[in-house]
Scaffold this active site. Structure first.
Site, PDB file in Angstrom:
ATOM      1  N   GLU A  27      -0.107  -3.354   4.580  1.00 22.64           N
ATOM      2  CA  GLU A  27      -1.228  -2.397   4.663  1.00 22.64           C
ATOM      3  C   GLU A  27      -1.301  -1.725   6.029  1.00 22.64           C
ATOM      4  O   GLU A  27      -0.995  -2.344   7.033  1.00 22.64           O
ATOM      5  CB  GLU A  27      -2.542  -3.162   4.482  1.00 22.64           C
ATOM      6  CG  GLU A  27      -3.284  -2.941   3.204  1.00 22.64           C
ATOM      7  CD  GLU A  27      -3.796  -1.531   2.968  1.00 22.64           C
ATOM      8  OE1 GLU A  27      -3.879  -0.724   3.894  1.00 22.64           O
ATOM      9  OE2 GLU A  27      -4.127  -1.243   1.817  1.00 22.64           O
ATOM     10  N   ASP A  28      -1.746  -0.457   6.037  1.00 19.46           N
ATOM     11  CA  ASP A  28      -1.941   0.225   7.329  1.00 19.46           C
ATOM     12  C   ASP A  28      -3.410   0.401   7.675  1.00 19.46           C
ATOM     13  O   ASP A  28      -3.722   0.897   8.754  1.00 19.46           O
ATOM     14  CB  ASP A  28      -1.280   1.616   7.328  1.00 19.46           C
ATOM     15  CG  ASP A  28      -2.000   2.591   6.420  1.00 19.46           C
ATOM     16  OD1 ASP A  28      -2.374   2.191   5.300  1.00 19.46           O
ATOM     17  OD2 ASP A  28      -2.212   3.755   6.827  1.00 19.46           O
ATOM     18  N   THR A  63       1.980   9.938   4.728  1.00 17.29           N
ATOM     19  CA  THR A  63       1.180  11.039   4.156  1.00 17.29           C
ATOM     20  C   THR A  63      -0.177  11.193   4.838  1.00 17.29           C
ATOM     21  O   THR A  63      -0.898  12.150   4.544  1.00 17.29           O
ATOM     22  CB  THR A  63       0.939  10.807   2.652  1.00 17.29           C
ATOM     23  OG1 THR A  63       0.682   9.429   2.477  1.00 17.29           O
ATOM     24  CG2 THR A  63       2.097  11.252   1.802  1.00 17.29           C
ATOM     25  N   SER A  98      -2.650   0.808  -4.197  1.00 22.22           N
ATOM     26  CA  SER A  98      -3.076   1.971  -3.402  1.00 22.22           C
ATOM     27  C   SER A  98      -4.392   2.540  -3.913  1.00 22.22           C
ATOM     28  O   SER A  98      -4.694   2.456  -5.097  1.00 22.22           O
ATOM     29  CB  SER A  98      -1.988   3.047  -3.502  1.00 22.22           C
ATOM     30  OG  SER A  98      -2.458   4.298  -3.069  1.00 22.22           O
ATOM     31  N   ALA A  99      -5.152   3.144  -2.988  1.00 23.22           N
ATOM     32  CA  ALA A  99      -6.400   3.810  -3.388  1.00 23.22           C
ATOM     33  C   ALA A  99      -6.122   5.204  -3.944  1.00 23.22           C
ATOM     34  O   ALA A  99      -7.006   5.836  -4.512  1.00 23.22           O
ATOM     35  CB  ALA A  99      -7.320   3.932  -2.174  1.00 23.22           C
ATOM     36  N   LYS A 153      -8.728   5.976   6.086  1.00 22.19           N
ATOM     37  CA  LYS A 153      -7.515   5.314   5.600  1.00 22.19           C
ATOM     38  C   LYS A 153      -7.853   4.243   4.568  1.00 22.19           C
ATOM     39  O   LYS A 153      -8.695   3.379   4.828  1.00 22.19           O
ATOM     40  CB  LYS A 153      -6.725   4.705   6.756  1.00 22.19           C
ATOM     41  CG  LYS A 153      -6.040   5.761   7.599  1.00 22.19           C
ATOM     42  CD  LYS A 153      -5.107   5.150   8.623  1.00 22.19           C
ATOM     43  CE  LYS A 153      -4.429   6.244   9.417  1.00 22.19           C
ATOM     44  NZ  LYS A 153      -3.698   5.721  10.560  1.00 22.19           N
ATOM     45  N   LYS A 208     -10.932  -0.756  -1.679  1.00 25.50           N
ATOM     46  CA  LYS A 208     -10.779  -1.620  -0.500  1.00 25.50           C
ATOM     47  C   LYS A 208     -12.002  -1.424   0.381  1.00 25.50           C
ATOM     48  O   LYS A 208     -12.506  -0.303   0.447  1.00 25.50           O
ATOM     49  CB  LYS A 208      -9.513  -1.216   0.272  1.00 25.50           C
ATOM     50  CG  LYS A 208      -8.234  -1.294  -0.564  1.00 25.50           C
ATOM     51  CD  LYS A 208      -7.076  -0.543   0.121  1.00 25.50           C
ATOM     52  CE  LYS A 208      -5.873  -0.478  -0.804  1.00 25.50           C
ATOM     53  NZ  LYS A 208      -4.769   0.341  -0.271  1.00 25.50           N
ATOM     54  N   ASP A 217       0.879  -1.159   0.000  1.00 27.22           N
ATOM     55  CA  ASP A 217       0.000   0.000   0.000  1.00 27.22           C
ATOM     56  C   ASP A 217       0.930   1.227   0.000  1.00 27.22           C
ATOM     57  O   ASP A 217       2.127   1.090   0.252  1.00 27.22           O
ATOM     58  CB  ASP A 217      -0.851  -0.079   1.284  1.00 27.22           C
ATOM     59  CG  ASP A 217      -1.682   1.145   1.524  1.00 27.22           C
ATOM     60  OD1 ASP A 217      -2.371   1.575   0.587  1.00 27.22           O
ATOM     61  OD2 ASP A 217      -1.648   1.680   2.644  1.00 27.22           O
ATOM     62  N   LEU A 218       0.396   2.401  -0.291  1.00 29.78           N
ATOM     63  CA  LEU A 218       1.273   3.586  -0.332  1.00 29.78           C
ATOM     64  C   LEU A 218       1.175   4.427   0.946  1.00 29.78           C
ATOM     65  O   LEU A 218       2.086   4.439   1.781  1.00 29.78           O
ATOM     66  CB  LEU A 218       0.928   4.445  -1.558  1.00 29.78           C
ATOM     67  CG  LEU A 218       1.724   5.740  -1.671  1.00 29.78           C
ATOM     68  CD1 LEU A 218       3.195   5.488  -1.940  1.00 29.78           C
ATOM     69  CD2 LEU A 218       1.145   6.620  -2.791  1.00 29.78           C
ATOM     70  N   ASP A 219       0.025   5.139   1.081  1.00 29.37           N
ATOM     71  CA  ASP A 219      -0.128   6.060   2.209  1.00 29.37           C
ATOM     72  C   ASP A 219      -0.146   5.278   3.522  1.00 29.37           C
ATOM     73  O   ASP A 219      -0.982   4.398   3.710  1.00 29.37           O
ATOM     74  CB  ASP A 219      -1.454   6.841   2.085  1.00 29.37           C
ATOM     75  CG  ASP A 219      -1.435   7.829   0.924  1.00 29.37           C
ATOM     76  OD1 ASP A 219      -0.431   8.523   0.763  1.00 29.37           O
ATOM     77  OD2 ASP A 219      -2.431   7.891   0.190  1.00 29.37           O
TER      78      ASP A 219
HETATM   79  P1  B16 Z   1      -5.943  10.502  -3.149  1.00 35.15           P
HETATM   80  P2  B16 Z   1      -3.578   4.152   0.300  1.00 35.15           P
HETATM   81  C1  B16 Z   1      -5.350   6.143   0.297  1.00 35.15           C
HETATM   82  O1  B16 Z   1      -4.115   5.647  -0.023  1.00 35.15           O
HETATM   83  C2  B16 Z   1      -5.327   6.903   1.615  1.00 35.15           C
HETATM   84  O2  B16 Z   1      -5.124   6.015   2.700  1.00 35.15           O
HETATM   85  C3  B16 Z   1      -6.648   7.588   1.804  1.00 35.15           C
HETATM   86  O3  B16 Z   1      -6.623   8.325   2.994  1.00 35.15           O
HETATM   87  C4  B16 Z   1      -6.909   8.502   0.602  1.00 35.15           C
HETATM   88  O4  B16 Z   1      -8.185   9.126   0.713  1.00 35.15           O
HETATM   89  C5  B16 Z   1      -6.872   7.677  -0.679  1.00 35.15           C
HETATM   90  O5  B16 Z   1      -5.635   7.048  -0.772  1.00 35.15           O
HETATM   91  C6  B16 Z   1      -7.104   8.499  -1.907  1.00 35.15           C
HETATM   92  O6  B16 Z   1      -6.010   9.353  -2.072  1.00 35.15           O
HETATM   93  O7  B16 Z   1      -6.820  11.626  -2.697  1.00 35.15           O
HETATM   94  O8  B16 Z   1      -4.475  10.837  -3.172  1.00 35.15           O
HETATM   95  O9  B16 Z   1      -6.415   9.926  -4.469  1.00 35.15           O
HETATM   96  O10 B16 Z   1      -3.451   4.104   1.777  1.00 35.15           O
HETATM   97  O11 B16 Z   1      -4.564   3.169  -0.291  1.00 35.15           O
HETATM   98  O12 B16 Z   1      -2.244   4.156  -0.400  1.00 35.15           O
HETATM   99 MG    MG Z   2      -2.732   3.168   3.466  1.00 38.33          MG
END
Ligand code: B16
Ligand code: MG
Length: 223
Positions: free
Chosen positions: A170-171, A18, A115-116, A46, A146, A10-12
Site C-alpha cells: 500500500e502507498d 497514477t 483498490s479503491a 490517496k 479504506k 493496491d493499484l494507484d
Molecule cells: P477512481 P488505490 C485510489 O486507488 C486512489 O488512491 C485515490 O486517489 C482515488 O480517488 C481512488 O482510487 C478512486 O479512484 O476515481 O479511479 O475510482 O490507491 O486504492 O488503488
Molecule cells: Mg494507492
C-alpha cells in the site's frame, strides 16, 4: 505470520504511478470553485474513493454544493482522469513491481488486487498485467472504503487465504491501517514517516524479493 502464501496489491501508487493524474484532474475541479489544491492536500486523497475525495476537497475549500452539482463534478473529474491515462503503458508501472509479482507466481503464491478505484480493471488491461491477478477487488465491489479492511478481507477470502498468510502492499496511510486492522502483513511504499504504521516501508520495489519479505515477516518476527 507463519507462512507467506499470497500478496495483495493496491493499484494507484503501488502498481502504477497514477497519483499525479488524479492530482491534475482534482486540481482542475478545485479551481472551478477557486481552490488551489496542494500536494499536501493530495496526500489526504490517496486510497480514498472518488466521492469521498470530493467531500474532502470541498471541506478544505470551505465550499458547499448541491448533490446534482457534486454529481456533475464527479463525472467531469473522471472524464479528465480517463483522458489523462488514455495512453498509459507498462512504462509507468513502479520499477520492480512486475518482477516481484512474476517471482511470486513462480513460487505458487496467490495474487490479488485491493483498490479503491472504479477504474482498476481498465488500468490493469492498459498495463497488460490483468492476467496476473486471481481476484480484483475494487471500488465497484466494496461498501466500506479504506481504512476499513473490507477490500483486503474480501481479496483474501477470494484467494482462499487467511489474512495472516497475505502481505498487503500500500502507498496510503489509510490503506496501511486497513491492512493492519484486517490482520495482514503490511508493506508501505513511499515515505517512512507518512507510513510509519506499516510493518515494513520501502521507497521502491527494486531489489525487493520474497527472500527479503521472508526474513522480515517470518524469521525476524518469530525470533
Ligand atoms: P477512481 P488505490 C485510489 O486507488 C486512489 O488512491 C485515490 O486517489 C482515488 O480517488 C481512488 O482510487 C478512486 O479512484 O476515481 O479511479 O475510482 O490507491 O486504492 O488503488
Ligand atoms: Mg494507492
Amino acid at each position: 505470520m507463519k507462512e507467506i502464501k499470497g500478496y495483495i496489491f493496491d493499484l494507484d501508487g503501488v502498481i502504477v504511478d497514477t497519483a499525479k493524474y488524479h492530482f491534475v484532474a482534482w486540481s482542475n475541479i478545485a479551481r472551478t470553485f477557486d481552490y488551489e489544491l496542494t500536494h499536501e492536500d493530495n496526500e489526504l486523497l490517496k486510497g480514498v474513493s472518488r466521492v469521498d475525495s470530493l467531500e474532502i476537497i470541498l471541506e478544505l475549500a470551505g465550499k458547499t454544493l448541491e448533490d446534482d452539482q457534486k454529481k456533475a463534478l464527479l463525472i467531469k473529474k473522471n472524464e479528465e482522469y480517463l483522458s489523462l491515462i488514455e495512453g498509459l503503458t507498462k512504462d509507468e508501472m513502479l520499477p520492480g513491481v512486475e518482477d516481484l509479482i512474476t517471482e511470486a507466481r513462480e513460487l505458487g503464491f496467490k495474487i490479488g488486487l485491493g483498490s479503491a478505484s472504479k477504474n482498476a480493471e481498465q488500468i490493469l488491461v492498459k498495463l497488460g498485467v490483468i492476467d496476473y491477478f486471481e481476484t480484483i477487488v475494487d471500488g465497484n465491489g466494496v461498501v466500506n472504503g479504506k481504512p476499513h479492511p473490507e477490500v483486503f478481507l474480501t481479496g483474501a477470502k477470494n484467494l482462499g487465504l487467511h489474512p495472516e498468510e497475505c502481505i498487503v502492499f500500500e502507498d496510503s496511510q489509510k490503506g496501511i491501517v486497513a491492512a493492519n486492522t484486517g490482520g495482514f502483513g503490511s508493506v508501505g511504499i513511499g515515505n517512512a514517516e507518512e507510513l510509519q504504521e506499516a510493518d515494513l516501508v520501502i521507497s521502491s520495489f527494486e531489489k525487493l524479493t520474497y527472500s527479503v519479505l521472508q526474513t522480515v515477516f517470518i524469521e525476524l518476527h518469530n525470533n
